[in-house]
Design an enzyme around this catalytic site. Structure first.
Site, PDB file in Angstrom:
ATOM      1  N   GLY A  50      -1.165   5.107   2.425  1.00 19.83           N
ATOM      2  CA  GLY A  50      -0.415   4.689   3.605  1.00 19.83           C
ATOM      3  C   GLY A  50      -0.345   3.192   3.792  1.00 19.83           C
ATOM      4  O   GLY A  50      -0.144   2.706   4.904  1.00 19.83           O
ATOM      5  N   GLY A  51      -0.505   2.417   2.710  1.00 20.00           N
ATOM      6  CA  GLY A  51      -0.412   0.968   2.823  1.00 20.00           C
ATOM      7  C   GLY A  51       0.957   0.491   3.237  1.00 20.00           C
ATOM      8  O   GLY A  51       1.120  -0.636   3.723  1.00 20.00           O
ATOM      9  N   TRP A  96      -5.831   3.361  -1.480  1.00 19.90           N
ATOM     10  CA  TRP A  96      -5.109   4.112  -2.512  1.00 19.90           C
ATOM     11  C   TRP A  96      -5.998   4.745  -3.576  1.00 19.90           C
ATOM     12  O   TRP A  96      -5.983   5.946  -3.758  1.00 19.90           O
ATOM     13  CB  TRP A  96      -4.056   3.246  -3.211  1.00 19.90           C
ATOM     14  CG  TRP A  96      -2.798   3.021  -2.453  1.00 19.90           C
ATOM     15  CD1 TRP A  96      -2.397   1.852  -1.871  1.00 19.90           C
ATOM     16  CD2 TRP A  96      -1.741   3.953  -2.182  1.00 19.90           C
ATOM     17  NE1 TRP A  96      -1.182   2.012  -1.255  1.00 19.90           N
ATOM     18  CE2 TRP A  96      -0.754   3.275  -1.428  1.00 19.90           C
ATOM     19  CE3 TRP A  96      -1.544   5.289  -2.508  1.00 19.90           C
ATOM     20  CZ2 TRP A  96       0.415   3.908  -0.994  1.00 19.90           C
ATOM     21  CZ3 TRP A  96      -0.376   5.910  -2.074  1.00 19.90           C
ATOM     22  CH2 TRP A  96       0.587   5.216  -1.332  1.00 19.90           C
ATOM     23  N   ASN A 114      -1.037  -3.542  -0.294  1.00 21.42           N
ATOM     24  CA  ASN A 114      -0.180  -4.539   0.323  1.00 21.42           C
ATOM     25  C   ASN A 114      -0.259  -4.488   1.851  1.00 21.42           C
ATOM     26  O   ASN A 114      -0.681  -3.503   2.442  1.00 21.42           O
ATOM     27  CB  ASN A 114       1.276  -4.310  -0.089  1.00 21.42           C
ATOM     28  CG  ASN A 114       1.750  -2.909   0.266  1.00 21.42           C
ATOM     29  OD1 ASN A 114       1.410  -1.947  -0.412  1.00 21.42           O
ATOM     30  ND2 ASN A 114       2.514  -2.772   1.335  1.00 21.42           N
ATOM     31  N   ASP A 157       4.776  -6.064  -2.461  1.00 26.25           N
ATOM     32  CA  ASP A 157       4.109  -4.789  -2.729  1.00 26.25           C
ATOM     33  C   ASP A 157       3.162  -4.907  -3.914  1.00 26.25           C
ATOM     34  O   ASP A 157       3.043  -4.004  -4.738  1.00 26.25           O
ATOM     35  CB  ASP A 157       5.130  -3.666  -2.971  1.00 26.25           C
ATOM     36  CG  ASP A 157       4.531  -2.279  -2.729  1.00 26.25           C
ATOM     37  OD1 ASP A 157       3.290  -2.166  -2.647  1.00 26.25           O
ATOM     38  OD2 ASP A 157       5.285  -1.314  -2.634  1.00 26.25           O
ATOM     39  N   ASP A 159      -0.154  -4.620  -4.543  1.00 30.72           N
ATOM     40  CA  ASP A 159      -1.487  -4.137  -4.164  1.00 30.72           C
ATOM     41  C   ASP A 159      -2.561  -4.646  -5.132  1.00 30.72           C
ATOM     42  O   ASP A 159      -2.294  -4.950  -6.287  1.00 30.72           O
ATOM     43  CB  ASP A 159      -1.533  -2.609  -4.215  1.00 30.72           C
ATOM     44  CG  ASP A 159      -0.367  -1.947  -3.502  1.00 30.72           C
ATOM     45  OD1 ASP A 159      -0.623  -1.006  -2.763  1.00 30.72           O
ATOM     46  OD2 ASP A 159       0.787  -2.365  -3.703  1.00 30.72           O
TER      47      ASP A 159
END
Length: 378
Positions: A50-51, A96, A114, A157, A159
């Site tokens: 859910g980032g 994640w 992110n 994005d 991460d």
């Protein structure tokens, strides 16, 4: 589980021993678990996905024997300078993937995702700690031992969720080797996060001129801008996807996949969506595309994790999503997107055999032995 729980089962009977609800699925849209928790002594820890969602991303820890909550770590740090206004409350920053536990130092290493909203930073002009960061946490308390934010104010994005390798540095100590989606690998002191090296992993990188080896920060980053189309390499899926590599302590090489794909981004602001909040990817236009002057593809290779020196590399027409297994006998196993499972020579990358399984591989191979005979399962 996908409804925000950790649970324990009796491995002989399947009987549930405990179940602990960790997220409120009605209030925290998208805050669920999509990867397994890890053990750190008697602490079981893991982060939500859910980032890209308008939530405060969290890492949770429970007692592995009882399921009792031990601590909760909120990734977007409560710091007005880092998160101006109310931006922290919808800042994303989940974990994640599983972290790594180092029993030698009793430390959890886990990367975060992110910041949100993705691809538009106008409401969160700050470093946005602790997003896009490798965290070193104390297992009993969740206290930060050290951190390294690899992408401050992440708007691509990128991460920092990949696996943290603990490998020898050749000088009698171990270091952390950590790949970021941004196409760079960071080599750090595992005790304090001091940067030993940062090397380019992806062949095609244009979002920055490189990494400053003194600060670890990107040099002259090119941010998405509202209403303007820009080309960024690597793409939002990263220089590699979530499929982990494998380190062989005998060859001292890291076997891993690469994805040579870019994307165009036209950034756009989006307000709240009824019942959800602000979806990070909502109105921004994102299109995967070829690198300039090249055709997008993938590769699989052997790399010195400390220096980035490539020892061998094979090309795939499509980037592979399979993880990697390296064995003590000098073999490396992986798969591609069209159904082939491969065995390679770990020293030179020679293909020893392949088997068409009829479906692309998305998981990781394992090896096991029965009555002295060795098998590969994938």
């Amino acid at each position: 589980t996908l409804d925000g729980r950790m649970l324990a089962l009796d491995q002989k009977t399947g009987k549930q021993i405990w179940s602990t609800q960790l997220t409120d699925m009605k209030k925290e849209y998208g805050a669920l678990f999509s990867s397994p928790p890890q053990l750190a002594g008697d602490i079981l820890f893991g982060g939500t996905t859910g980032g890209d969602q308008p939530i405060i991303g969290k890492i949770f820890a429970v007692n592995a024997d009882t399921g009792e909550r031990a601590w909760t770590f909120e990734v977007p740090r409560d710091d007005p300078k880092s998160w101006p206004g109310d931006s922290r409350k919808v800042g994303g920053g989940s974990a994640w993937l599983p972290g790594t536990y180092d029993p030698a130092t009793d430390t959890i290493y886990i990367g975060t995702s992110n910041a949100a909203p993705d691809f538009n930073r106008e409401a969160r002009l700050g470093d946005n700690l602790y997003t896009a960061t490798l965290l070193a946490l104390e297992p009993k308390t969740g206290k930060v031992k050290w951190h390294r934010q690899e992408v401050p104010n992440d708007t691509w994005d990128f991460d920092a969720s990949y696996e943290a390798l603990v490998v020898p540095d050749g000088k009698g100590k171990n270091v952390i080797v950590h790949l970021n989606k941004n196409g760079f690998v960071y080599v750090m002191d595992k005790d304090n996060g001091a940067l030993h090296n940062a090397w380019q992993y992806s062949e095609n990188v244009n979002w920055t001129k490189g990494i400053d080896l003194k600060t670890g920060l990107p040099i002259d980053p090119v941010y998405p801008e509202t209403g303007k189309q820009k080309l960024h390499c690597p793409n939002l899926l990263g220089g590699r996807s979530w499929n982990h590599g494998a380190y062989n302590p005998s060859t001292k090489l890291w076997y891993t996949h690469g994805m040579e794909v870019c994307n165009t981004v036209t950034s756009a602001k989006q307000g709240a969506v009824p019942g959800i909040g602000g979806l990070s990817l909502g109105l921004s236009e994102i299109t995967l595309t070829n690198p300039p002057g090249k055709k997008a593809d993938g590769w699989f290779g052997a790399i010195d994790p400390l220096t980035g020196k490539s020892v061998w590399r094979v090309r795939y027409e499509m980037p592979a999503m399979a993880s990697v297994l390296a064995t003590a006998s000098g073999l490396v196993f992986t798969g591609d997107m069209v159904g082939n499972l491969y065995a390679y020579d770990a020293d030179n990358g020679k293909e020893l055999w392949k088997f068409n399984a009829g479906s692309g591989s998305r998981g990781g191979p394992i090896s096991y032995s029965v009555n002295g005979k060795q098998y590969i399962a994938i």
